[in-house]
Design a protein around this motif. Sequence first.
Motif, mmCIF file in Angstrom:
data_model
loop_
_atom_site.group_PDB
_atom_site.id
_atom_site.type_symbol
_atom_site.label_atom_id
_atom_site.label_comp_id
_atom_site.label_asym_id
_atom_site.label_seq_id
_atom_site.Cartn_x
_atom_site.Cartn_y
_atom_site.Cartn_z
ATOM 1 N N SER A 24 0.688 -1.144 -0.141
ATOM 2 C CA SER A 24 0.074 -0.538 0.632
ATOM 3 C C SER A 24 1.307 1.229 0.208
ATOM 4 C CB SER A 24 -1.189 0.091 1.194
ATOM 5 O OG SER A 24 -0.515 0.006 2.077
ATOM 6 N N ASN A 25 0.550 2.208 -0.211
ATOM 7 C CA ASN A 25 1.033 3.652 -0.062
ATOM 8 C C ASN A 25 2.023 3.953 1.058
ATOM 9 O OD1 ASN A 25 0.377 3.824 -2.634
ATOM 10 N ND2 ASN A 25 -0.942 5.820 -2.614
ATOM 11 N N ALA A 26 0.573 3.630 2.315
ATOM 12 C CA ALA A 26 1.525 3.808 3.163
ATOM 13 C C ALA A 26 2.899 2.851 4.044
ATOM 14 C CB ALA A 26 0.430 3.577 4.486
ATOM 15 N N THR A 39 6.812 10.979 1.939
ATOM 16 C CA THR A 39 5.808 10.460 1.201
ATOM 17 C C THR A 39 4.832 10.641 1.356
ATOM 18 O OG1 THR A 39 5.031 9.996 -1.107
ATOM 19 C CG2 THR A 39 6.375 8.511 -0.228
ATOM 20 N N SER A 40 3.503 10.198 1.528
ATOM 21 C CA SER A 40 2.719 9.912 2.116
ATOM 22 C C SER A 40 1.086 9.394 0.787
ATOM 23 C CB SER A 40 2.158 11.505 2.761
ATOM 24 O OG SER A 40 1.498 11.905 1.918
ATOM 25 N N ASP A 41 0.186 8.628 2.040
ATOM 26 C CA ASP A 41 -0.706 8.136 0.723
ATOM 27 C C ASP A 41 -1.300 9.371 0.177
ATOM 28 O OD1 ASP A 41 -2.934 5.631 0.048
ATOM 29 O OD2 ASP A 41 -4.554 7.534 1.223
ATOM 30 N N GLU A 42 -1.167 10.280 0.807
ATOM 31 C CA GLU A 42 -2.269 11.712 0.211
ATOM 32 C C GLU A 42 -1.096 12.165 -0.724
ATOM 33 O OE1 GLU A 42 -3.589 10.607 4.780
ATOM 34 O OE2 GLU A 42 -1.732 11.366 3.230
ATOM 35 N N TRP A 43 0.453 12.441 -0.952
ATOM 36 C CA TRP A 43 0.643 12.290 -1.766
ATOM 37 C C TRP A 43 0.538 12.059 -2.954
ATOM 38 C CZ3 TRP A 43 4.892 11.708 -5.315
ATOM 39 C CH2 TRP A 43 5.957 12.961 -5.665
ATOM 40 N N VAL A 45 -1.805 9.750 -3.593
ATOM 41 C CA VAL A 45 -3.390 9.427 -4.209
ATOM 42 C C VAL A 45 -3.666 10.831 -5.107
ATOM 43 C CG1 VAL A 45 -5.667 8.924 -4.122
ATOM 44 C CG2 VAL A 45 -3.802 8.206 -2.652
ATOM 45 N N GLU A 46 -3.051 11.803 -4.403
ATOM 46 C CA GLU A 46 -3.720 12.854 -5.309
ATOM 47 C C GLU A 46 -2.920 13.656 -6.708
ATOM 48 O OE1 GLU A 46 -3.172 17.860 -4.624
ATOM 49 O OE2 GLU A 46 -2.768 16.792 -3.108
ATOM 50 N N ARG A 47 -1.371 13.140 -6.819
ATOM 51 C CA ARG A 47 -0.777 13.144 -7.749
ATOM 52 C C ARG A 47 -1.156 12.300 -9.208
ATOM 53 N NH1 ARG A 47 0.881 15.679 -4.241
ATOM 54 N NH2 ARG A 47 1.943 17.658 -4.288
ATOM 55 N N ARG A 51 -2.744 3.279 -5.118
ATOM 56 C CA ARG A 51 -3.121 2.993 -3.675
ATOM 57 C C ARG A 51 -1.932 2.351 -3.417
ATOM 58 N NH1 ARG A 51 -6.807 6.442 -0.977
ATOM 59 N NH2 ARG A 51 -8.097 7.347 -2.710
#
Length: 329
Positions: A24-26, A39-43, A45-47, A51
């Motif tokens: 997973s991204n996390a 980095t992060s899951d939010e970063w 996914v947004e770009r 996931r």
Amino acid sequence: MTTSSPRYARITGTGSYLPPKRLSNAQLAEELAKSGVETSDEWIVERTGIRARHFADSDVASSDLALHASRAALEAAGIDATQIDLIIVATSTPDMVFPSTACLLQHKLGAPGGAAFDVQAVCSGFVYALTIADSMIRTGAASKALVIGAETFSRILDFKDRTTCVLFGDGAGAVVLEASDTPGILACELHADGRHADILCVPGNVSGGQILGDPLLKMDGQAVFKLAVGVLESVARSVLAKAGKTDADIDWLIPHQANIRIMQSTARKLKLSMDKVVVTVAEHGNTSAASIPLALDHAVKTGQIKKGDTLMLEGVGGGFTWGAVLVDY
């Protein structure tokens, strides 16, 4: 005087395979943090819309992933590997310098004798390979083909570059293509422009037992995005025109799964709702040449795609390469 009936190529089976290791991204962010890369899951996914992705173990090669996908496609088509007289593997991550991954796969399948070779067009590779197989079947050079996209991109990623290492994953997808008296592959078109080779590349090679250059992936994301959106629309429209079809005839768009933004932009330009776009990038990441057949098999297995649907397959990748295939499934 008699004339023979036209000979076409139809997809009769699909298959895919993802290695068991899912990140997973996390989880990926946690691993990268150990090397000081943030980095992060939010970063992510947004770009990108990604996931998760799958990574192959170190002892698993592209031909191993291709073997699983090929067996599934053969089973779906209801034929034995020994009936296959053509194997084309699209890959940028071959098992070795040579022989081809296709030859190694042929041996693992136990299906010697037919032609077997690799195609290197990066993320457009499956579209290139499908077009070649279609041409060979139409001319009588082959009757039953296995066309595979298989990648172990995790081997060529720079895990200190968060702009690229979060994007890619490993996997394989395959189709069986058979000769038919009814059209299946309706129209194809391929392009390349080597002037843009530097915006997406792995600028390394082997010489004298040493690696020359850099063996890790390099990408100018903005340049790739700008080129991709334009060429994907134009090649799709050109293929539709060749087949005497329009945007409205597309039941499903199956694009290369690189970035959700590119797919959304392409759909808008083709006046298609995202409900008509097969999207697997969230769970697979960018699997390069494997992404289109992976998405195709997913949509077939989940019942999205049904017999008689018209599919637009299109890809764009390093080279710079791009192409599209219109399919009556």
